[in-house]
Design a protein around this motif. Sequence first.
Motif, short mmCIF file in Angstrom:
data_model
loop_
_atom_site.label_atom_id
_atom_site.label_comp_id
_atom_site.label_asym_id
_atom_site.label_seq_id
_atom_site.Cartn_x
_atom_site.Cartn_y
_atom_site.Cartn_z
N ASN A 96 0.84 -1.19 0.00
CA ASN A 96 0.00 0.00 0.00
C ASN A 96 0.88 1.24 0.00
OD1 ASN A 96 -2.62 1.19 -0.02
ND2 ASN A 96 -3.31 -0.39 1.41
N ALA A 97 0.26 2.39 -0.17
CA ALA A 97 0.99 3.65 -0.19
C ALA A 97 0.01 4.78 0.08
CB ALA A 97 1.68 3.86 -1.54
N PHE A 98 0.54 5.91 0.55
CA PHE A 98 -0.30 7.10 0.73
C PHE A 98 0.56 8.35 0.63
CE2 PHE A 98 0.88 6.21 5.21
CZ PHE A 98 1.32 7.46 5.64
N ALA A 99 -0.11 9.49 0.48
CA ALA A 99 0.55 10.79 0.48
C ALA A 99 -0.09 11.64 1.56
CB ALA A 99 0.41 11.46 -0.88
N THR A 100 0.67 12.59 2.08
CA THR A 100 0.15 13.49 3.10
C THR A 100 0.86 14.83 2.98
OG1 THR A 100 -0.30 13.74 5.48
CG2 THR A 100 1.80 12.74 4.87
N GLY A 101 0.34 15.83 3.68
CA GLY A 101 0.95 17.15 3.64
C GLY A 101 -0.04 18.21 3.20
N ARG A 102 0.16 19.43 3.69
CA ARG A 102 -0.80 20.50 3.43
C ARG A 102 -0.63 21.16 2.07
NH1 ARG A 102 2.86 22.60 7.22
NH2 ARG A 102 3.92 24.54 6.62
N ALA A 133 -0.20 12.93 -7.72
CA ALA A 133 -1.39 13.60 -8.24
C ALA A 133 -2.25 14.12 -7.09
CB ALA A 133 -2.19 12.63 -9.11
N HIS A 134 -2.36 13.33 -6.02
CA HIS A 134 -3.08 13.81 -4.83
C HIS A 134 -2.43 15.08 -4.28
CE1 HIS A 134 -6.17 10.86 -4.22
NE2 HIS A 134 -5.33 9.84 -4.09
N ILE A 135 -1.10 15.07 -4.24
CA ILE A 135 -0.38 16.24 -3.73
C ILE A 135 -0.58 17.44 -4.64
CG2 ILE A 135 1.94 17.16 -3.30
CD1 ILE A 135 2.75 14.31 -2.42
N LYS A 136 -0.49 17.22 -5.94
CA LYS A 136 -0.61 18.30 -6.91
C LYS A 136 -1.95 19.01 -6.80
CE LYS A 136 0.21 19.23 -11.83
NZ LYS A 136 0.64 18.62 -13.12
N HIS A 137 -3.01 18.24 -6.55
CA HIS A 137 -4.35 18.82 -6.46
C HIS A 137 -4.76 19.11 -5.02
CE1 HIS A 137 -5.21 18.41 -10.71
NE2 HIS A 137 -4.70 17.19 -10.67
N ASP A 139 -5.30 17.21 -2.61
CA ASP A 139 -6.28 16.29 -2.04
C ASP A 139 -5.91 15.89 -0.62
OD1 ASP A 139 -7.60 16.33 -4.46
OD2 ASP A 139 -6.71 14.47 -5.18
N THR A 140 -4.62 15.86 -0.33
CA THR A 140 -4.18 15.45 1.00
C THR A 140 -4.74 16.40 2.05
OG1 THR A 140 -2.11 16.66 0.53
CG2 THR A 140 -2.08 14.28 0.26
N ALA A 196 -14.35 10.35 -5.34
CA ALA A 196 -14.19 11.29 -6.45
C ALA A 196 -12.72 11.64 -6.66
CB ALA A 196 -15.00 12.56 -6.16
N ARG A 197 -12.00 11.82 -5.56
CA ARG A 197 -10.59 12.20 -5.68
C ARG A 197 -9.74 11.03 -6.16
NH1 ARG A 197 -11.34 16.58 -7.06
NH2 ARG A 197 -9.07 16.74 -7.20
N GLU A 198 -10.12 9.80 -5.84
CA GLU A 198 -9.34 8.64 -6.28
C GLU A 198 -9.38 8.51 -7.80
OE1 GLU A 198 -7.24 6.56 -4.65
OE2 GLU A 198 -7.59 7.96 -3.00
#
Length: 327
Positions: A96-102, A133-137, A139-140, A196-198
């Motif tokens: 698995n993997a995830f991204a985080t950060g403001r 992509a989550h970071i770019k938009h 989403d995190t 939606a974000r996925e």
Amino acid sequence: MATLKTGILMAVLTALFMGLGALIGGTAGALIALVVAAAMNAFTFWNSDQMVLRMHNAQEVNSATAPQLYSVVEEMARNADLPMPRVYLLNTDQPNAFATGRSPDHAAVAASTGLMRRLSREELAGVMAHELAHIKHRDTLTMTVTATFAGAISMLANFAFWFRTDRNNMGLIGSLAMMILAPMAAGLVQMAISRAREYEADREGGEICRNPLWLASALRKIEAHAQDSVNEAAERHPATAHMFIINPLHALGRDKLFSTHPATANRIEALREQAGRMGTTAAPRAAGRRAPPVSRGPVSRGGVSEGPVSEGPWGGEAPDTRRGPWG
């Protein structure tokens, strides 16, 4: 469309939260609820990344301690025109993997040792592209704020039940109904935002790695293996499940009641259609032989491992990540 839908759902969460405050204490209750929400989200905004990483016992790595993972993230960050995020490893067999950060300037990506063992370099690139992509938009940040609202709504609903007064005019039945229905409604909104974000991160990730089939292949493998392994940290902190690329709570039956992720088969189909539009037909190369059991060395200051970190070879002969797995 996904951004508009996310905005609408966030507005619904805000209205639900303030509505609960109004039911408990009238206009004053609604204002207090708004102030509490603002304070909670301000704290979350500044501290969400480190909070999540600590929850999952993530260990920071760099180009010396995990060159394979670091080089893939570095390449995908260049493709996405993003600053290089901090890179972490999760010591769990569940892939698995995830991204985080403001924000893109304060972001981190994390991959599990199980993911590193099971994916080829191309598949790993697809996963990291999805997370970037989550970071770019941003989403995190959106998902962190959503999770905070959902938790606050549950807290308010419980507060309304245990501290019923004549002022809220709900009575026992009304308080019980609110205690059950309000958190459920918040959870449904949270799941809708996450789904939606996925889809959007899958599409953008396919563009970043320049081959959606890499991500499609990775999702198929992760889904298959995630169902057979338990992510203990995720089970202890189920509110973070929406952050992972695949629901980490597959292993336990009680976790299947609701899902924060769209069906993997639907995501794969969408990626295949995207590949067709891009004219991409090259499937990812097969991963190398399975790695020896995971072995982590001691961690020095800054989270950098002083000892070997086993991630699984993609052609290498030793589990020490100081040796490149693709050559």
